[in-house]
Write a protein that holds these residues in place. Structure first.
Motif, PDB file in Angstrom:
ATOM      1  N   PRO A   1      -0.564  30.096  -1.266  1.00 50.97           N
ATOM      2  CA  PRO A   1      -1.544  29.073  -0.874  1.00 50.97           C
ATOM      3  C   PRO A   1      -1.535  27.901  -1.856  1.00 50.97           C
ATOM      4  CG  PRO A   1      -2.650  30.978  -1.794  1.00 50.97           C
ATOM      5  CD  PRO A   1      -1.195  31.328  -1.701  1.00 50.97           C
ATOM      6  N   LYS A   2      -1.535  26.700  -1.319  1.00 44.11           N
ATOM      7  CA  LYS A   2      -1.568  25.463  -2.098  1.00 44.11           C
ATOM      8  C   LYS A   2      -2.521  24.500  -1.408  1.00 44.11           C
ATOM      9  CE  LYS A   2       1.972  26.588  -4.796  1.00 44.11           C
ATOM     10  NZ  LYS A   2       1.953  26.631  -6.234  1.00 44.11           N
ATOM     11  N   LEU A   3      -2.806  23.391  -2.071  1.00 39.87           N
ATOM     12  CA  LEU A   3      -3.580  22.314  -1.467  1.00 39.87           C
ATOM     13  C   LEU A   3      -2.732  21.056  -1.462  1.00 39.87           C
ATOM     14  CD1 LEU A   3      -7.123  22.711  -3.049  1.00 39.87           C
ATOM     15  CD2 LEU A   3      -6.353  23.432  -0.800  1.00 39.87           C
ATOM     16  N   LYS A   4      -2.799  20.328  -0.353  1.00 40.33           N
ATOM     17  CA  LYS A   4      -2.132  19.030  -0.266  1.00 40.33           C
ATOM     18  C   LYS A   4      -3.216  17.962  -0.330  1.00 40.33           C
ATOM     19  CE  LYS A   4      -0.290  17.532   3.626  1.00 40.33           C
ATOM     20  NZ  LYS A   4       0.676  17.218   4.710  1.00 40.33           N
ATOM     21  N   ILE A   5      -3.092  17.083  -1.299  1.00 41.10           N
ATOM     22  CA  ILE A   5      -4.032  15.985  -1.478  1.00 41.10           C
ATOM     23  C   ILE A   5      -3.315  14.693  -1.112  1.00 41.10           C
ATOM     24  CG2 ILE A   5      -5.377  14.670  -3.156  1.00 41.10           C
ATOM     25  CD1 ILE A   5      -5.643  17.231  -4.756  1.00 41.10           C
ATOM     26  N   GLU A   6      -3.956  13.863  -0.292  1.00 45.82           N
ATOM     27  CA  GLU A   6      -3.389  12.583   0.084  1.00 45.82           C
ATOM     28  C   GLU A   6      -4.374  11.474  -0.279  1.00 45.82           C
ATOM     29  OE1 GLU A   6      -0.819  13.162   3.967  1.00 45.82           O
ATOM     30  OE2 GLU A   6      -2.735  14.246   4.094  1.00 45.82           O
ATOM     31  N   VAL A   7      -3.863  10.454  -0.967  1.00 44.51           N
ATOM     32  CA  VAL A   7      -4.692   9.340  -1.414  1.00 44.51           C
ATOM     33  C   VAL A   7      -3.968   8.051  -1.048  1.00 44.51           C
ATOM     34  CG1 VAL A   7      -5.801   8.247  -3.385  1.00 44.51           C
ATOM     35  CG2 VAL A   7      -5.457  10.707  -3.395  1.00 44.51           C
ATOM     36  N   ALA A   8      -4.626   7.167  -0.312  1.00 42.25           N
ATOM     37  CA  ALA A   8      -4.068   5.855   0.009  1.00 42.25           C
ATOM     38  C   ALA A   8      -4.563   4.862  -1.039  1.00 42.25           C
ATOM     39  CB  ALA A   8      -4.495   5.422   1.403  1.00 42.25           C
ATOM     40  N   VAL A   9      -3.622   4.165  -1.678  1.00 43.38           N
ATOM     41  CA  VAL A   9      -3.984   3.240  -2.756  1.00 43.38           C
ATOM     42  C   VAL A   9      -3.178   1.953  -2.636  1.00 43.38           C
ATOM     43  CG1 VAL A   9      -4.625   5.067  -4.374  1.00 43.38           C
ATOM     44  CG2 VAL A   9      -2.289   4.226  -4.362  1.00 43.38           C
TER      45      VAL A   9
ATOM     46  N   MET B   1       0.848  -1.172   0.000  1.00 44.35           N
ATOM     47  CA  MET B   1       0.000   0.000   0.000  1.00 44.35           C
ATOM     48  C   MET B   1       0.893   1.234   0.000  1.00 44.35           C
ATOM     49  SD  MET B   1      -2.776  -1.085   2.866  1.00 44.35           S
ATOM     50  CE  MET B   1      -1.455  -1.172   4.031  1.00 44.35           C
ATOM     51  N   LYS B   2       0.398   2.283  -0.645  1.00 44.32           N
ATOM     52  CA  LYS B   2       1.153   3.524  -0.755  1.00 44.32           C
ATOM     53  C   LYS B   2       0.233   4.715  -0.497  1.00 44.32           C
ATOM     54  CE  LYS B   2       4.899   1.594  -2.639  1.00 44.32           C
ATOM     55  NZ  LYS B   2       6.246   1.693  -2.153  1.00 44.32           N
ATOM     56  N   THR B   3       0.850   5.819  -0.069  1.00 47.12           N
ATOM     57  CA  THR B   3       0.155   7.096   0.006  1.00 47.12           C
ATOM     58  C   THR B   3       0.727   7.976  -1.093  1.00 47.12           C
ATOM     59  OG1 THR B   3      -0.116   6.965   2.394  1.00 47.12           O
ATOM     60  CG2 THR B   3      -0.326   9.130   1.407  1.00 47.12           C
ATOM     61  N   VAL B   4      -0.143   8.501  -1.933  1.00 47.17           N
ATOM     62  CA  VAL B   4       0.266   9.454  -2.952  1.00 47.17           C
ATOM     63  C   VAL B   4      -0.113  10.828  -2.417  1.00 47.17           C
ATOM     64  CG1 VAL B   4      -0.008  10.210  -5.336  1.00 47.17           C
ATOM     65  CG2 VAL B   4      -0.109   7.772  -4.780  1.00 47.17           C
ATOM     66  N   MET B   5       0.891  11.690  -2.240  1.00 49.92           N
ATOM     67  CA  MET B   5       0.672  13.030  -1.719  1.00 49.92           C
ATOM     68  C   MET B   5       1.026  14.015  -2.833  1.00 49.92           C
ATOM     69  SD  MET B   5       2.407  14.998   1.497  1.00 49.92           S
ATOM     70  CE  MET B   5       3.997  15.124   0.725  1.00 49.92           C
ATOM     71  N   ALA B   6       0.096  14.901  -3.133  1.00 47.34           N
ATOM     72  CA  ALA B   6       0.319  15.891  -4.187  1.00 47.34           C
ATOM     73  C   ALA B   6       0.079  17.288  -3.639  1.00 47.34           C
ATOM     74  CB  ALA B   6      -0.621  15.628  -5.361  1.00 47.34           C
ATOM     75  N   ILE B   7       0.969  18.205  -3.995  1.00 45.06           N
ATOM     76  CA  ILE B   7       0.807  19.620  -3.686  1.00 45.06           C
ATOM     77  C   ILE B   7       0.398  20.284  -4.988  1.00 45.06           C
ATOM     78  CG2 ILE B   7       1.907  21.699  -2.792  1.00 45.06           C
ATOM     79  CD1 ILE B   7       1.865  19.386  -0.769  1.00 45.06           C
ATOM     80  N   ILE B   8      -0.791  20.896  -5.011  1.00 46.98           N
ATOM     81  CA  ILE B   8      -1.318  21.457  -6.257  1.00 46.98           C
ATOM     82  C   ILE B   8      -1.829  22.883  -6.044  1.00 46.98           C
ATOM     83  CG2 ILE B   8      -1.971  19.178  -7.122  1.00 46.98           C
ATOM     84  CD1 ILE B   8      -4.916  19.992  -6.497  1.00 46.98           C
ATOM     85  N   LYS B   9      -2.120  23.547  -7.155  1.00 44.98           N
ATOM     86  CA  LYS B   9      -2.744  24.862  -7.094  1.00 44.98           C
ATOM     87  C   LYS B   9      -4.205  24.695  -6.669  1.00 44.98           C
ATOM     88  CE  LYS B   9       0.193  27.123 -10.479  1.00 44.98           C
ATOM     89  NZ  LYS B   9       0.256  27.894 -11.728  1.00 44.98           N
ATOM     90  N   PRO B  10      -4.710  25.593  -5.829  1.00 41.98           N
ATOM     91  CA  PRO B  10      -6.066  25.419  -5.284  1.00 41.98           C
ATOM     92  C   PRO B  10      -7.175  25.316  -6.329  1.00 41.98           C
ATOM     93  CG  PRO B  10      -4.875  27.054  -4.015  1.00 41.98           C
ATOM     94  CD  PRO B  10      -4.006  26.708  -5.198  1.00 41.98           C
ATOM     95  N   PHE B  11      -7.076  26.040  -7.417  1.00 41.89           N
ATOM     96  CA  PHE B  11      -8.166  26.030  -8.401  1.00 41.89           C
ATOM     97  C   PHE B  11      -8.216  24.741  -9.221  1.00 41.89           C
ATOM     98  CE2 PHE B  11      -4.618  28.029 -10.610  1.00 41.89           C
ATOM     99  CZ  PHE B  11      -4.630  27.399 -11.853  1.00 41.89           C
ATOM    100  N   LYS B  12      -7.249  23.844  -9.049  1.00 38.64           N
ATOM    101  CA  LYS B  12      -7.230  22.575  -9.774  1.00 38.64           C
ATOM    102  C   LYS B  12      -7.875  21.432  -8.994  1.00 38.64           C
ATOM    103  CE  LYS B  12      -5.139  22.737 -13.656  1.00 38.64           C
ATOM    104  NZ  LYS B  12      -5.938  22.465 -14.848  1.00 38.64           N
ATOM    105  N   LEU B  13      -8.364  21.705  -7.785  1.00 38.62           N
ATOM    106  CA  LEU B  13      -8.897  20.639  -6.935  1.00 38.62           C
ATOM    107  C   LEU B  13     -10.041  19.880  -7.588  1.00 38.62           C
ATOM    108  CD1 LEU B  13      -9.042  19.049  -4.311  1.00 38.62           C
ATOM    109  CD2 LEU B  13     -10.505  20.861  -3.393  1.00 38.62           C
ATOM    110  N   ASP B  14     -11.024  20.572  -8.126  1.00 34.50           N
ATOM    111  CA  ASP B  14     -12.179  19.878  -8.716  1.00 34.50           C
ATOM    112  C   ASP B  14     -11.773  18.989  -9.879  1.00 34.50           C
ATOM    113  OD1 ASP B  14     -13.993  20.902  -6.898  1.00 34.50           O
ATOM    114  OD2 ASP B  14     -14.459  22.655  -8.137  1.00 34.50           O
TER     115      ASP B  14
END
Length: 112
Positions: free
Chosen positions: A57-65, A1-14
């Protein structure tokens, strides 16, 4: 199992969320963060005075896959988050040693 962590621009979340949903990813965690990389912040003018904004300002997205899905998730996030401009962000992949679903007690891959 892995965690994918991404730092992205806020307007790209959707766009990123919709892209992940389309490949069957059921859950993700989003955190509002601030930081800087190569873009080193920027300057703004407020009431006639120019000042430097060092942390953007950024967004951090974390996904466990599951390990088998990591490459697909990384490709989908990078495709959906890309603008081609400086500051698009980064993706990091971490190993998960154990996962437990609190409600049912399921462990590891079944908990995801």
């Amino acid at each position: 199992m892995k965690t994918v962590m991404a730092i992205i621009k806020p307007f790209k979340l959707d766009e990123v969320r919709d892209a992940l949903t389309s490949i069957g990813i059921q859950g993700l965690t989003v955190t509002e963060v601030k930081g800087y990389g190569r873009q080193k912040g920027h300057t703004e003018i407020y009431r006639g005075t120019e000042y430097a904004v060092s942390f953007l300002p950024k967004l951090k997205i974390e996904v466990a896959v599951d390990t088998s899905a990591v490459e697909k998730v990384v490709d989908v996030i990078s495709g959906a988050a890309k603008t081609g401009q400086i500051g698009d962000g980064k993706i990091f992949v971490h190993t998960i040693d154990q996962a437990v679903r609190i409600r049912t007690g399921e462990t590891d891959a079944e908990a995801l």
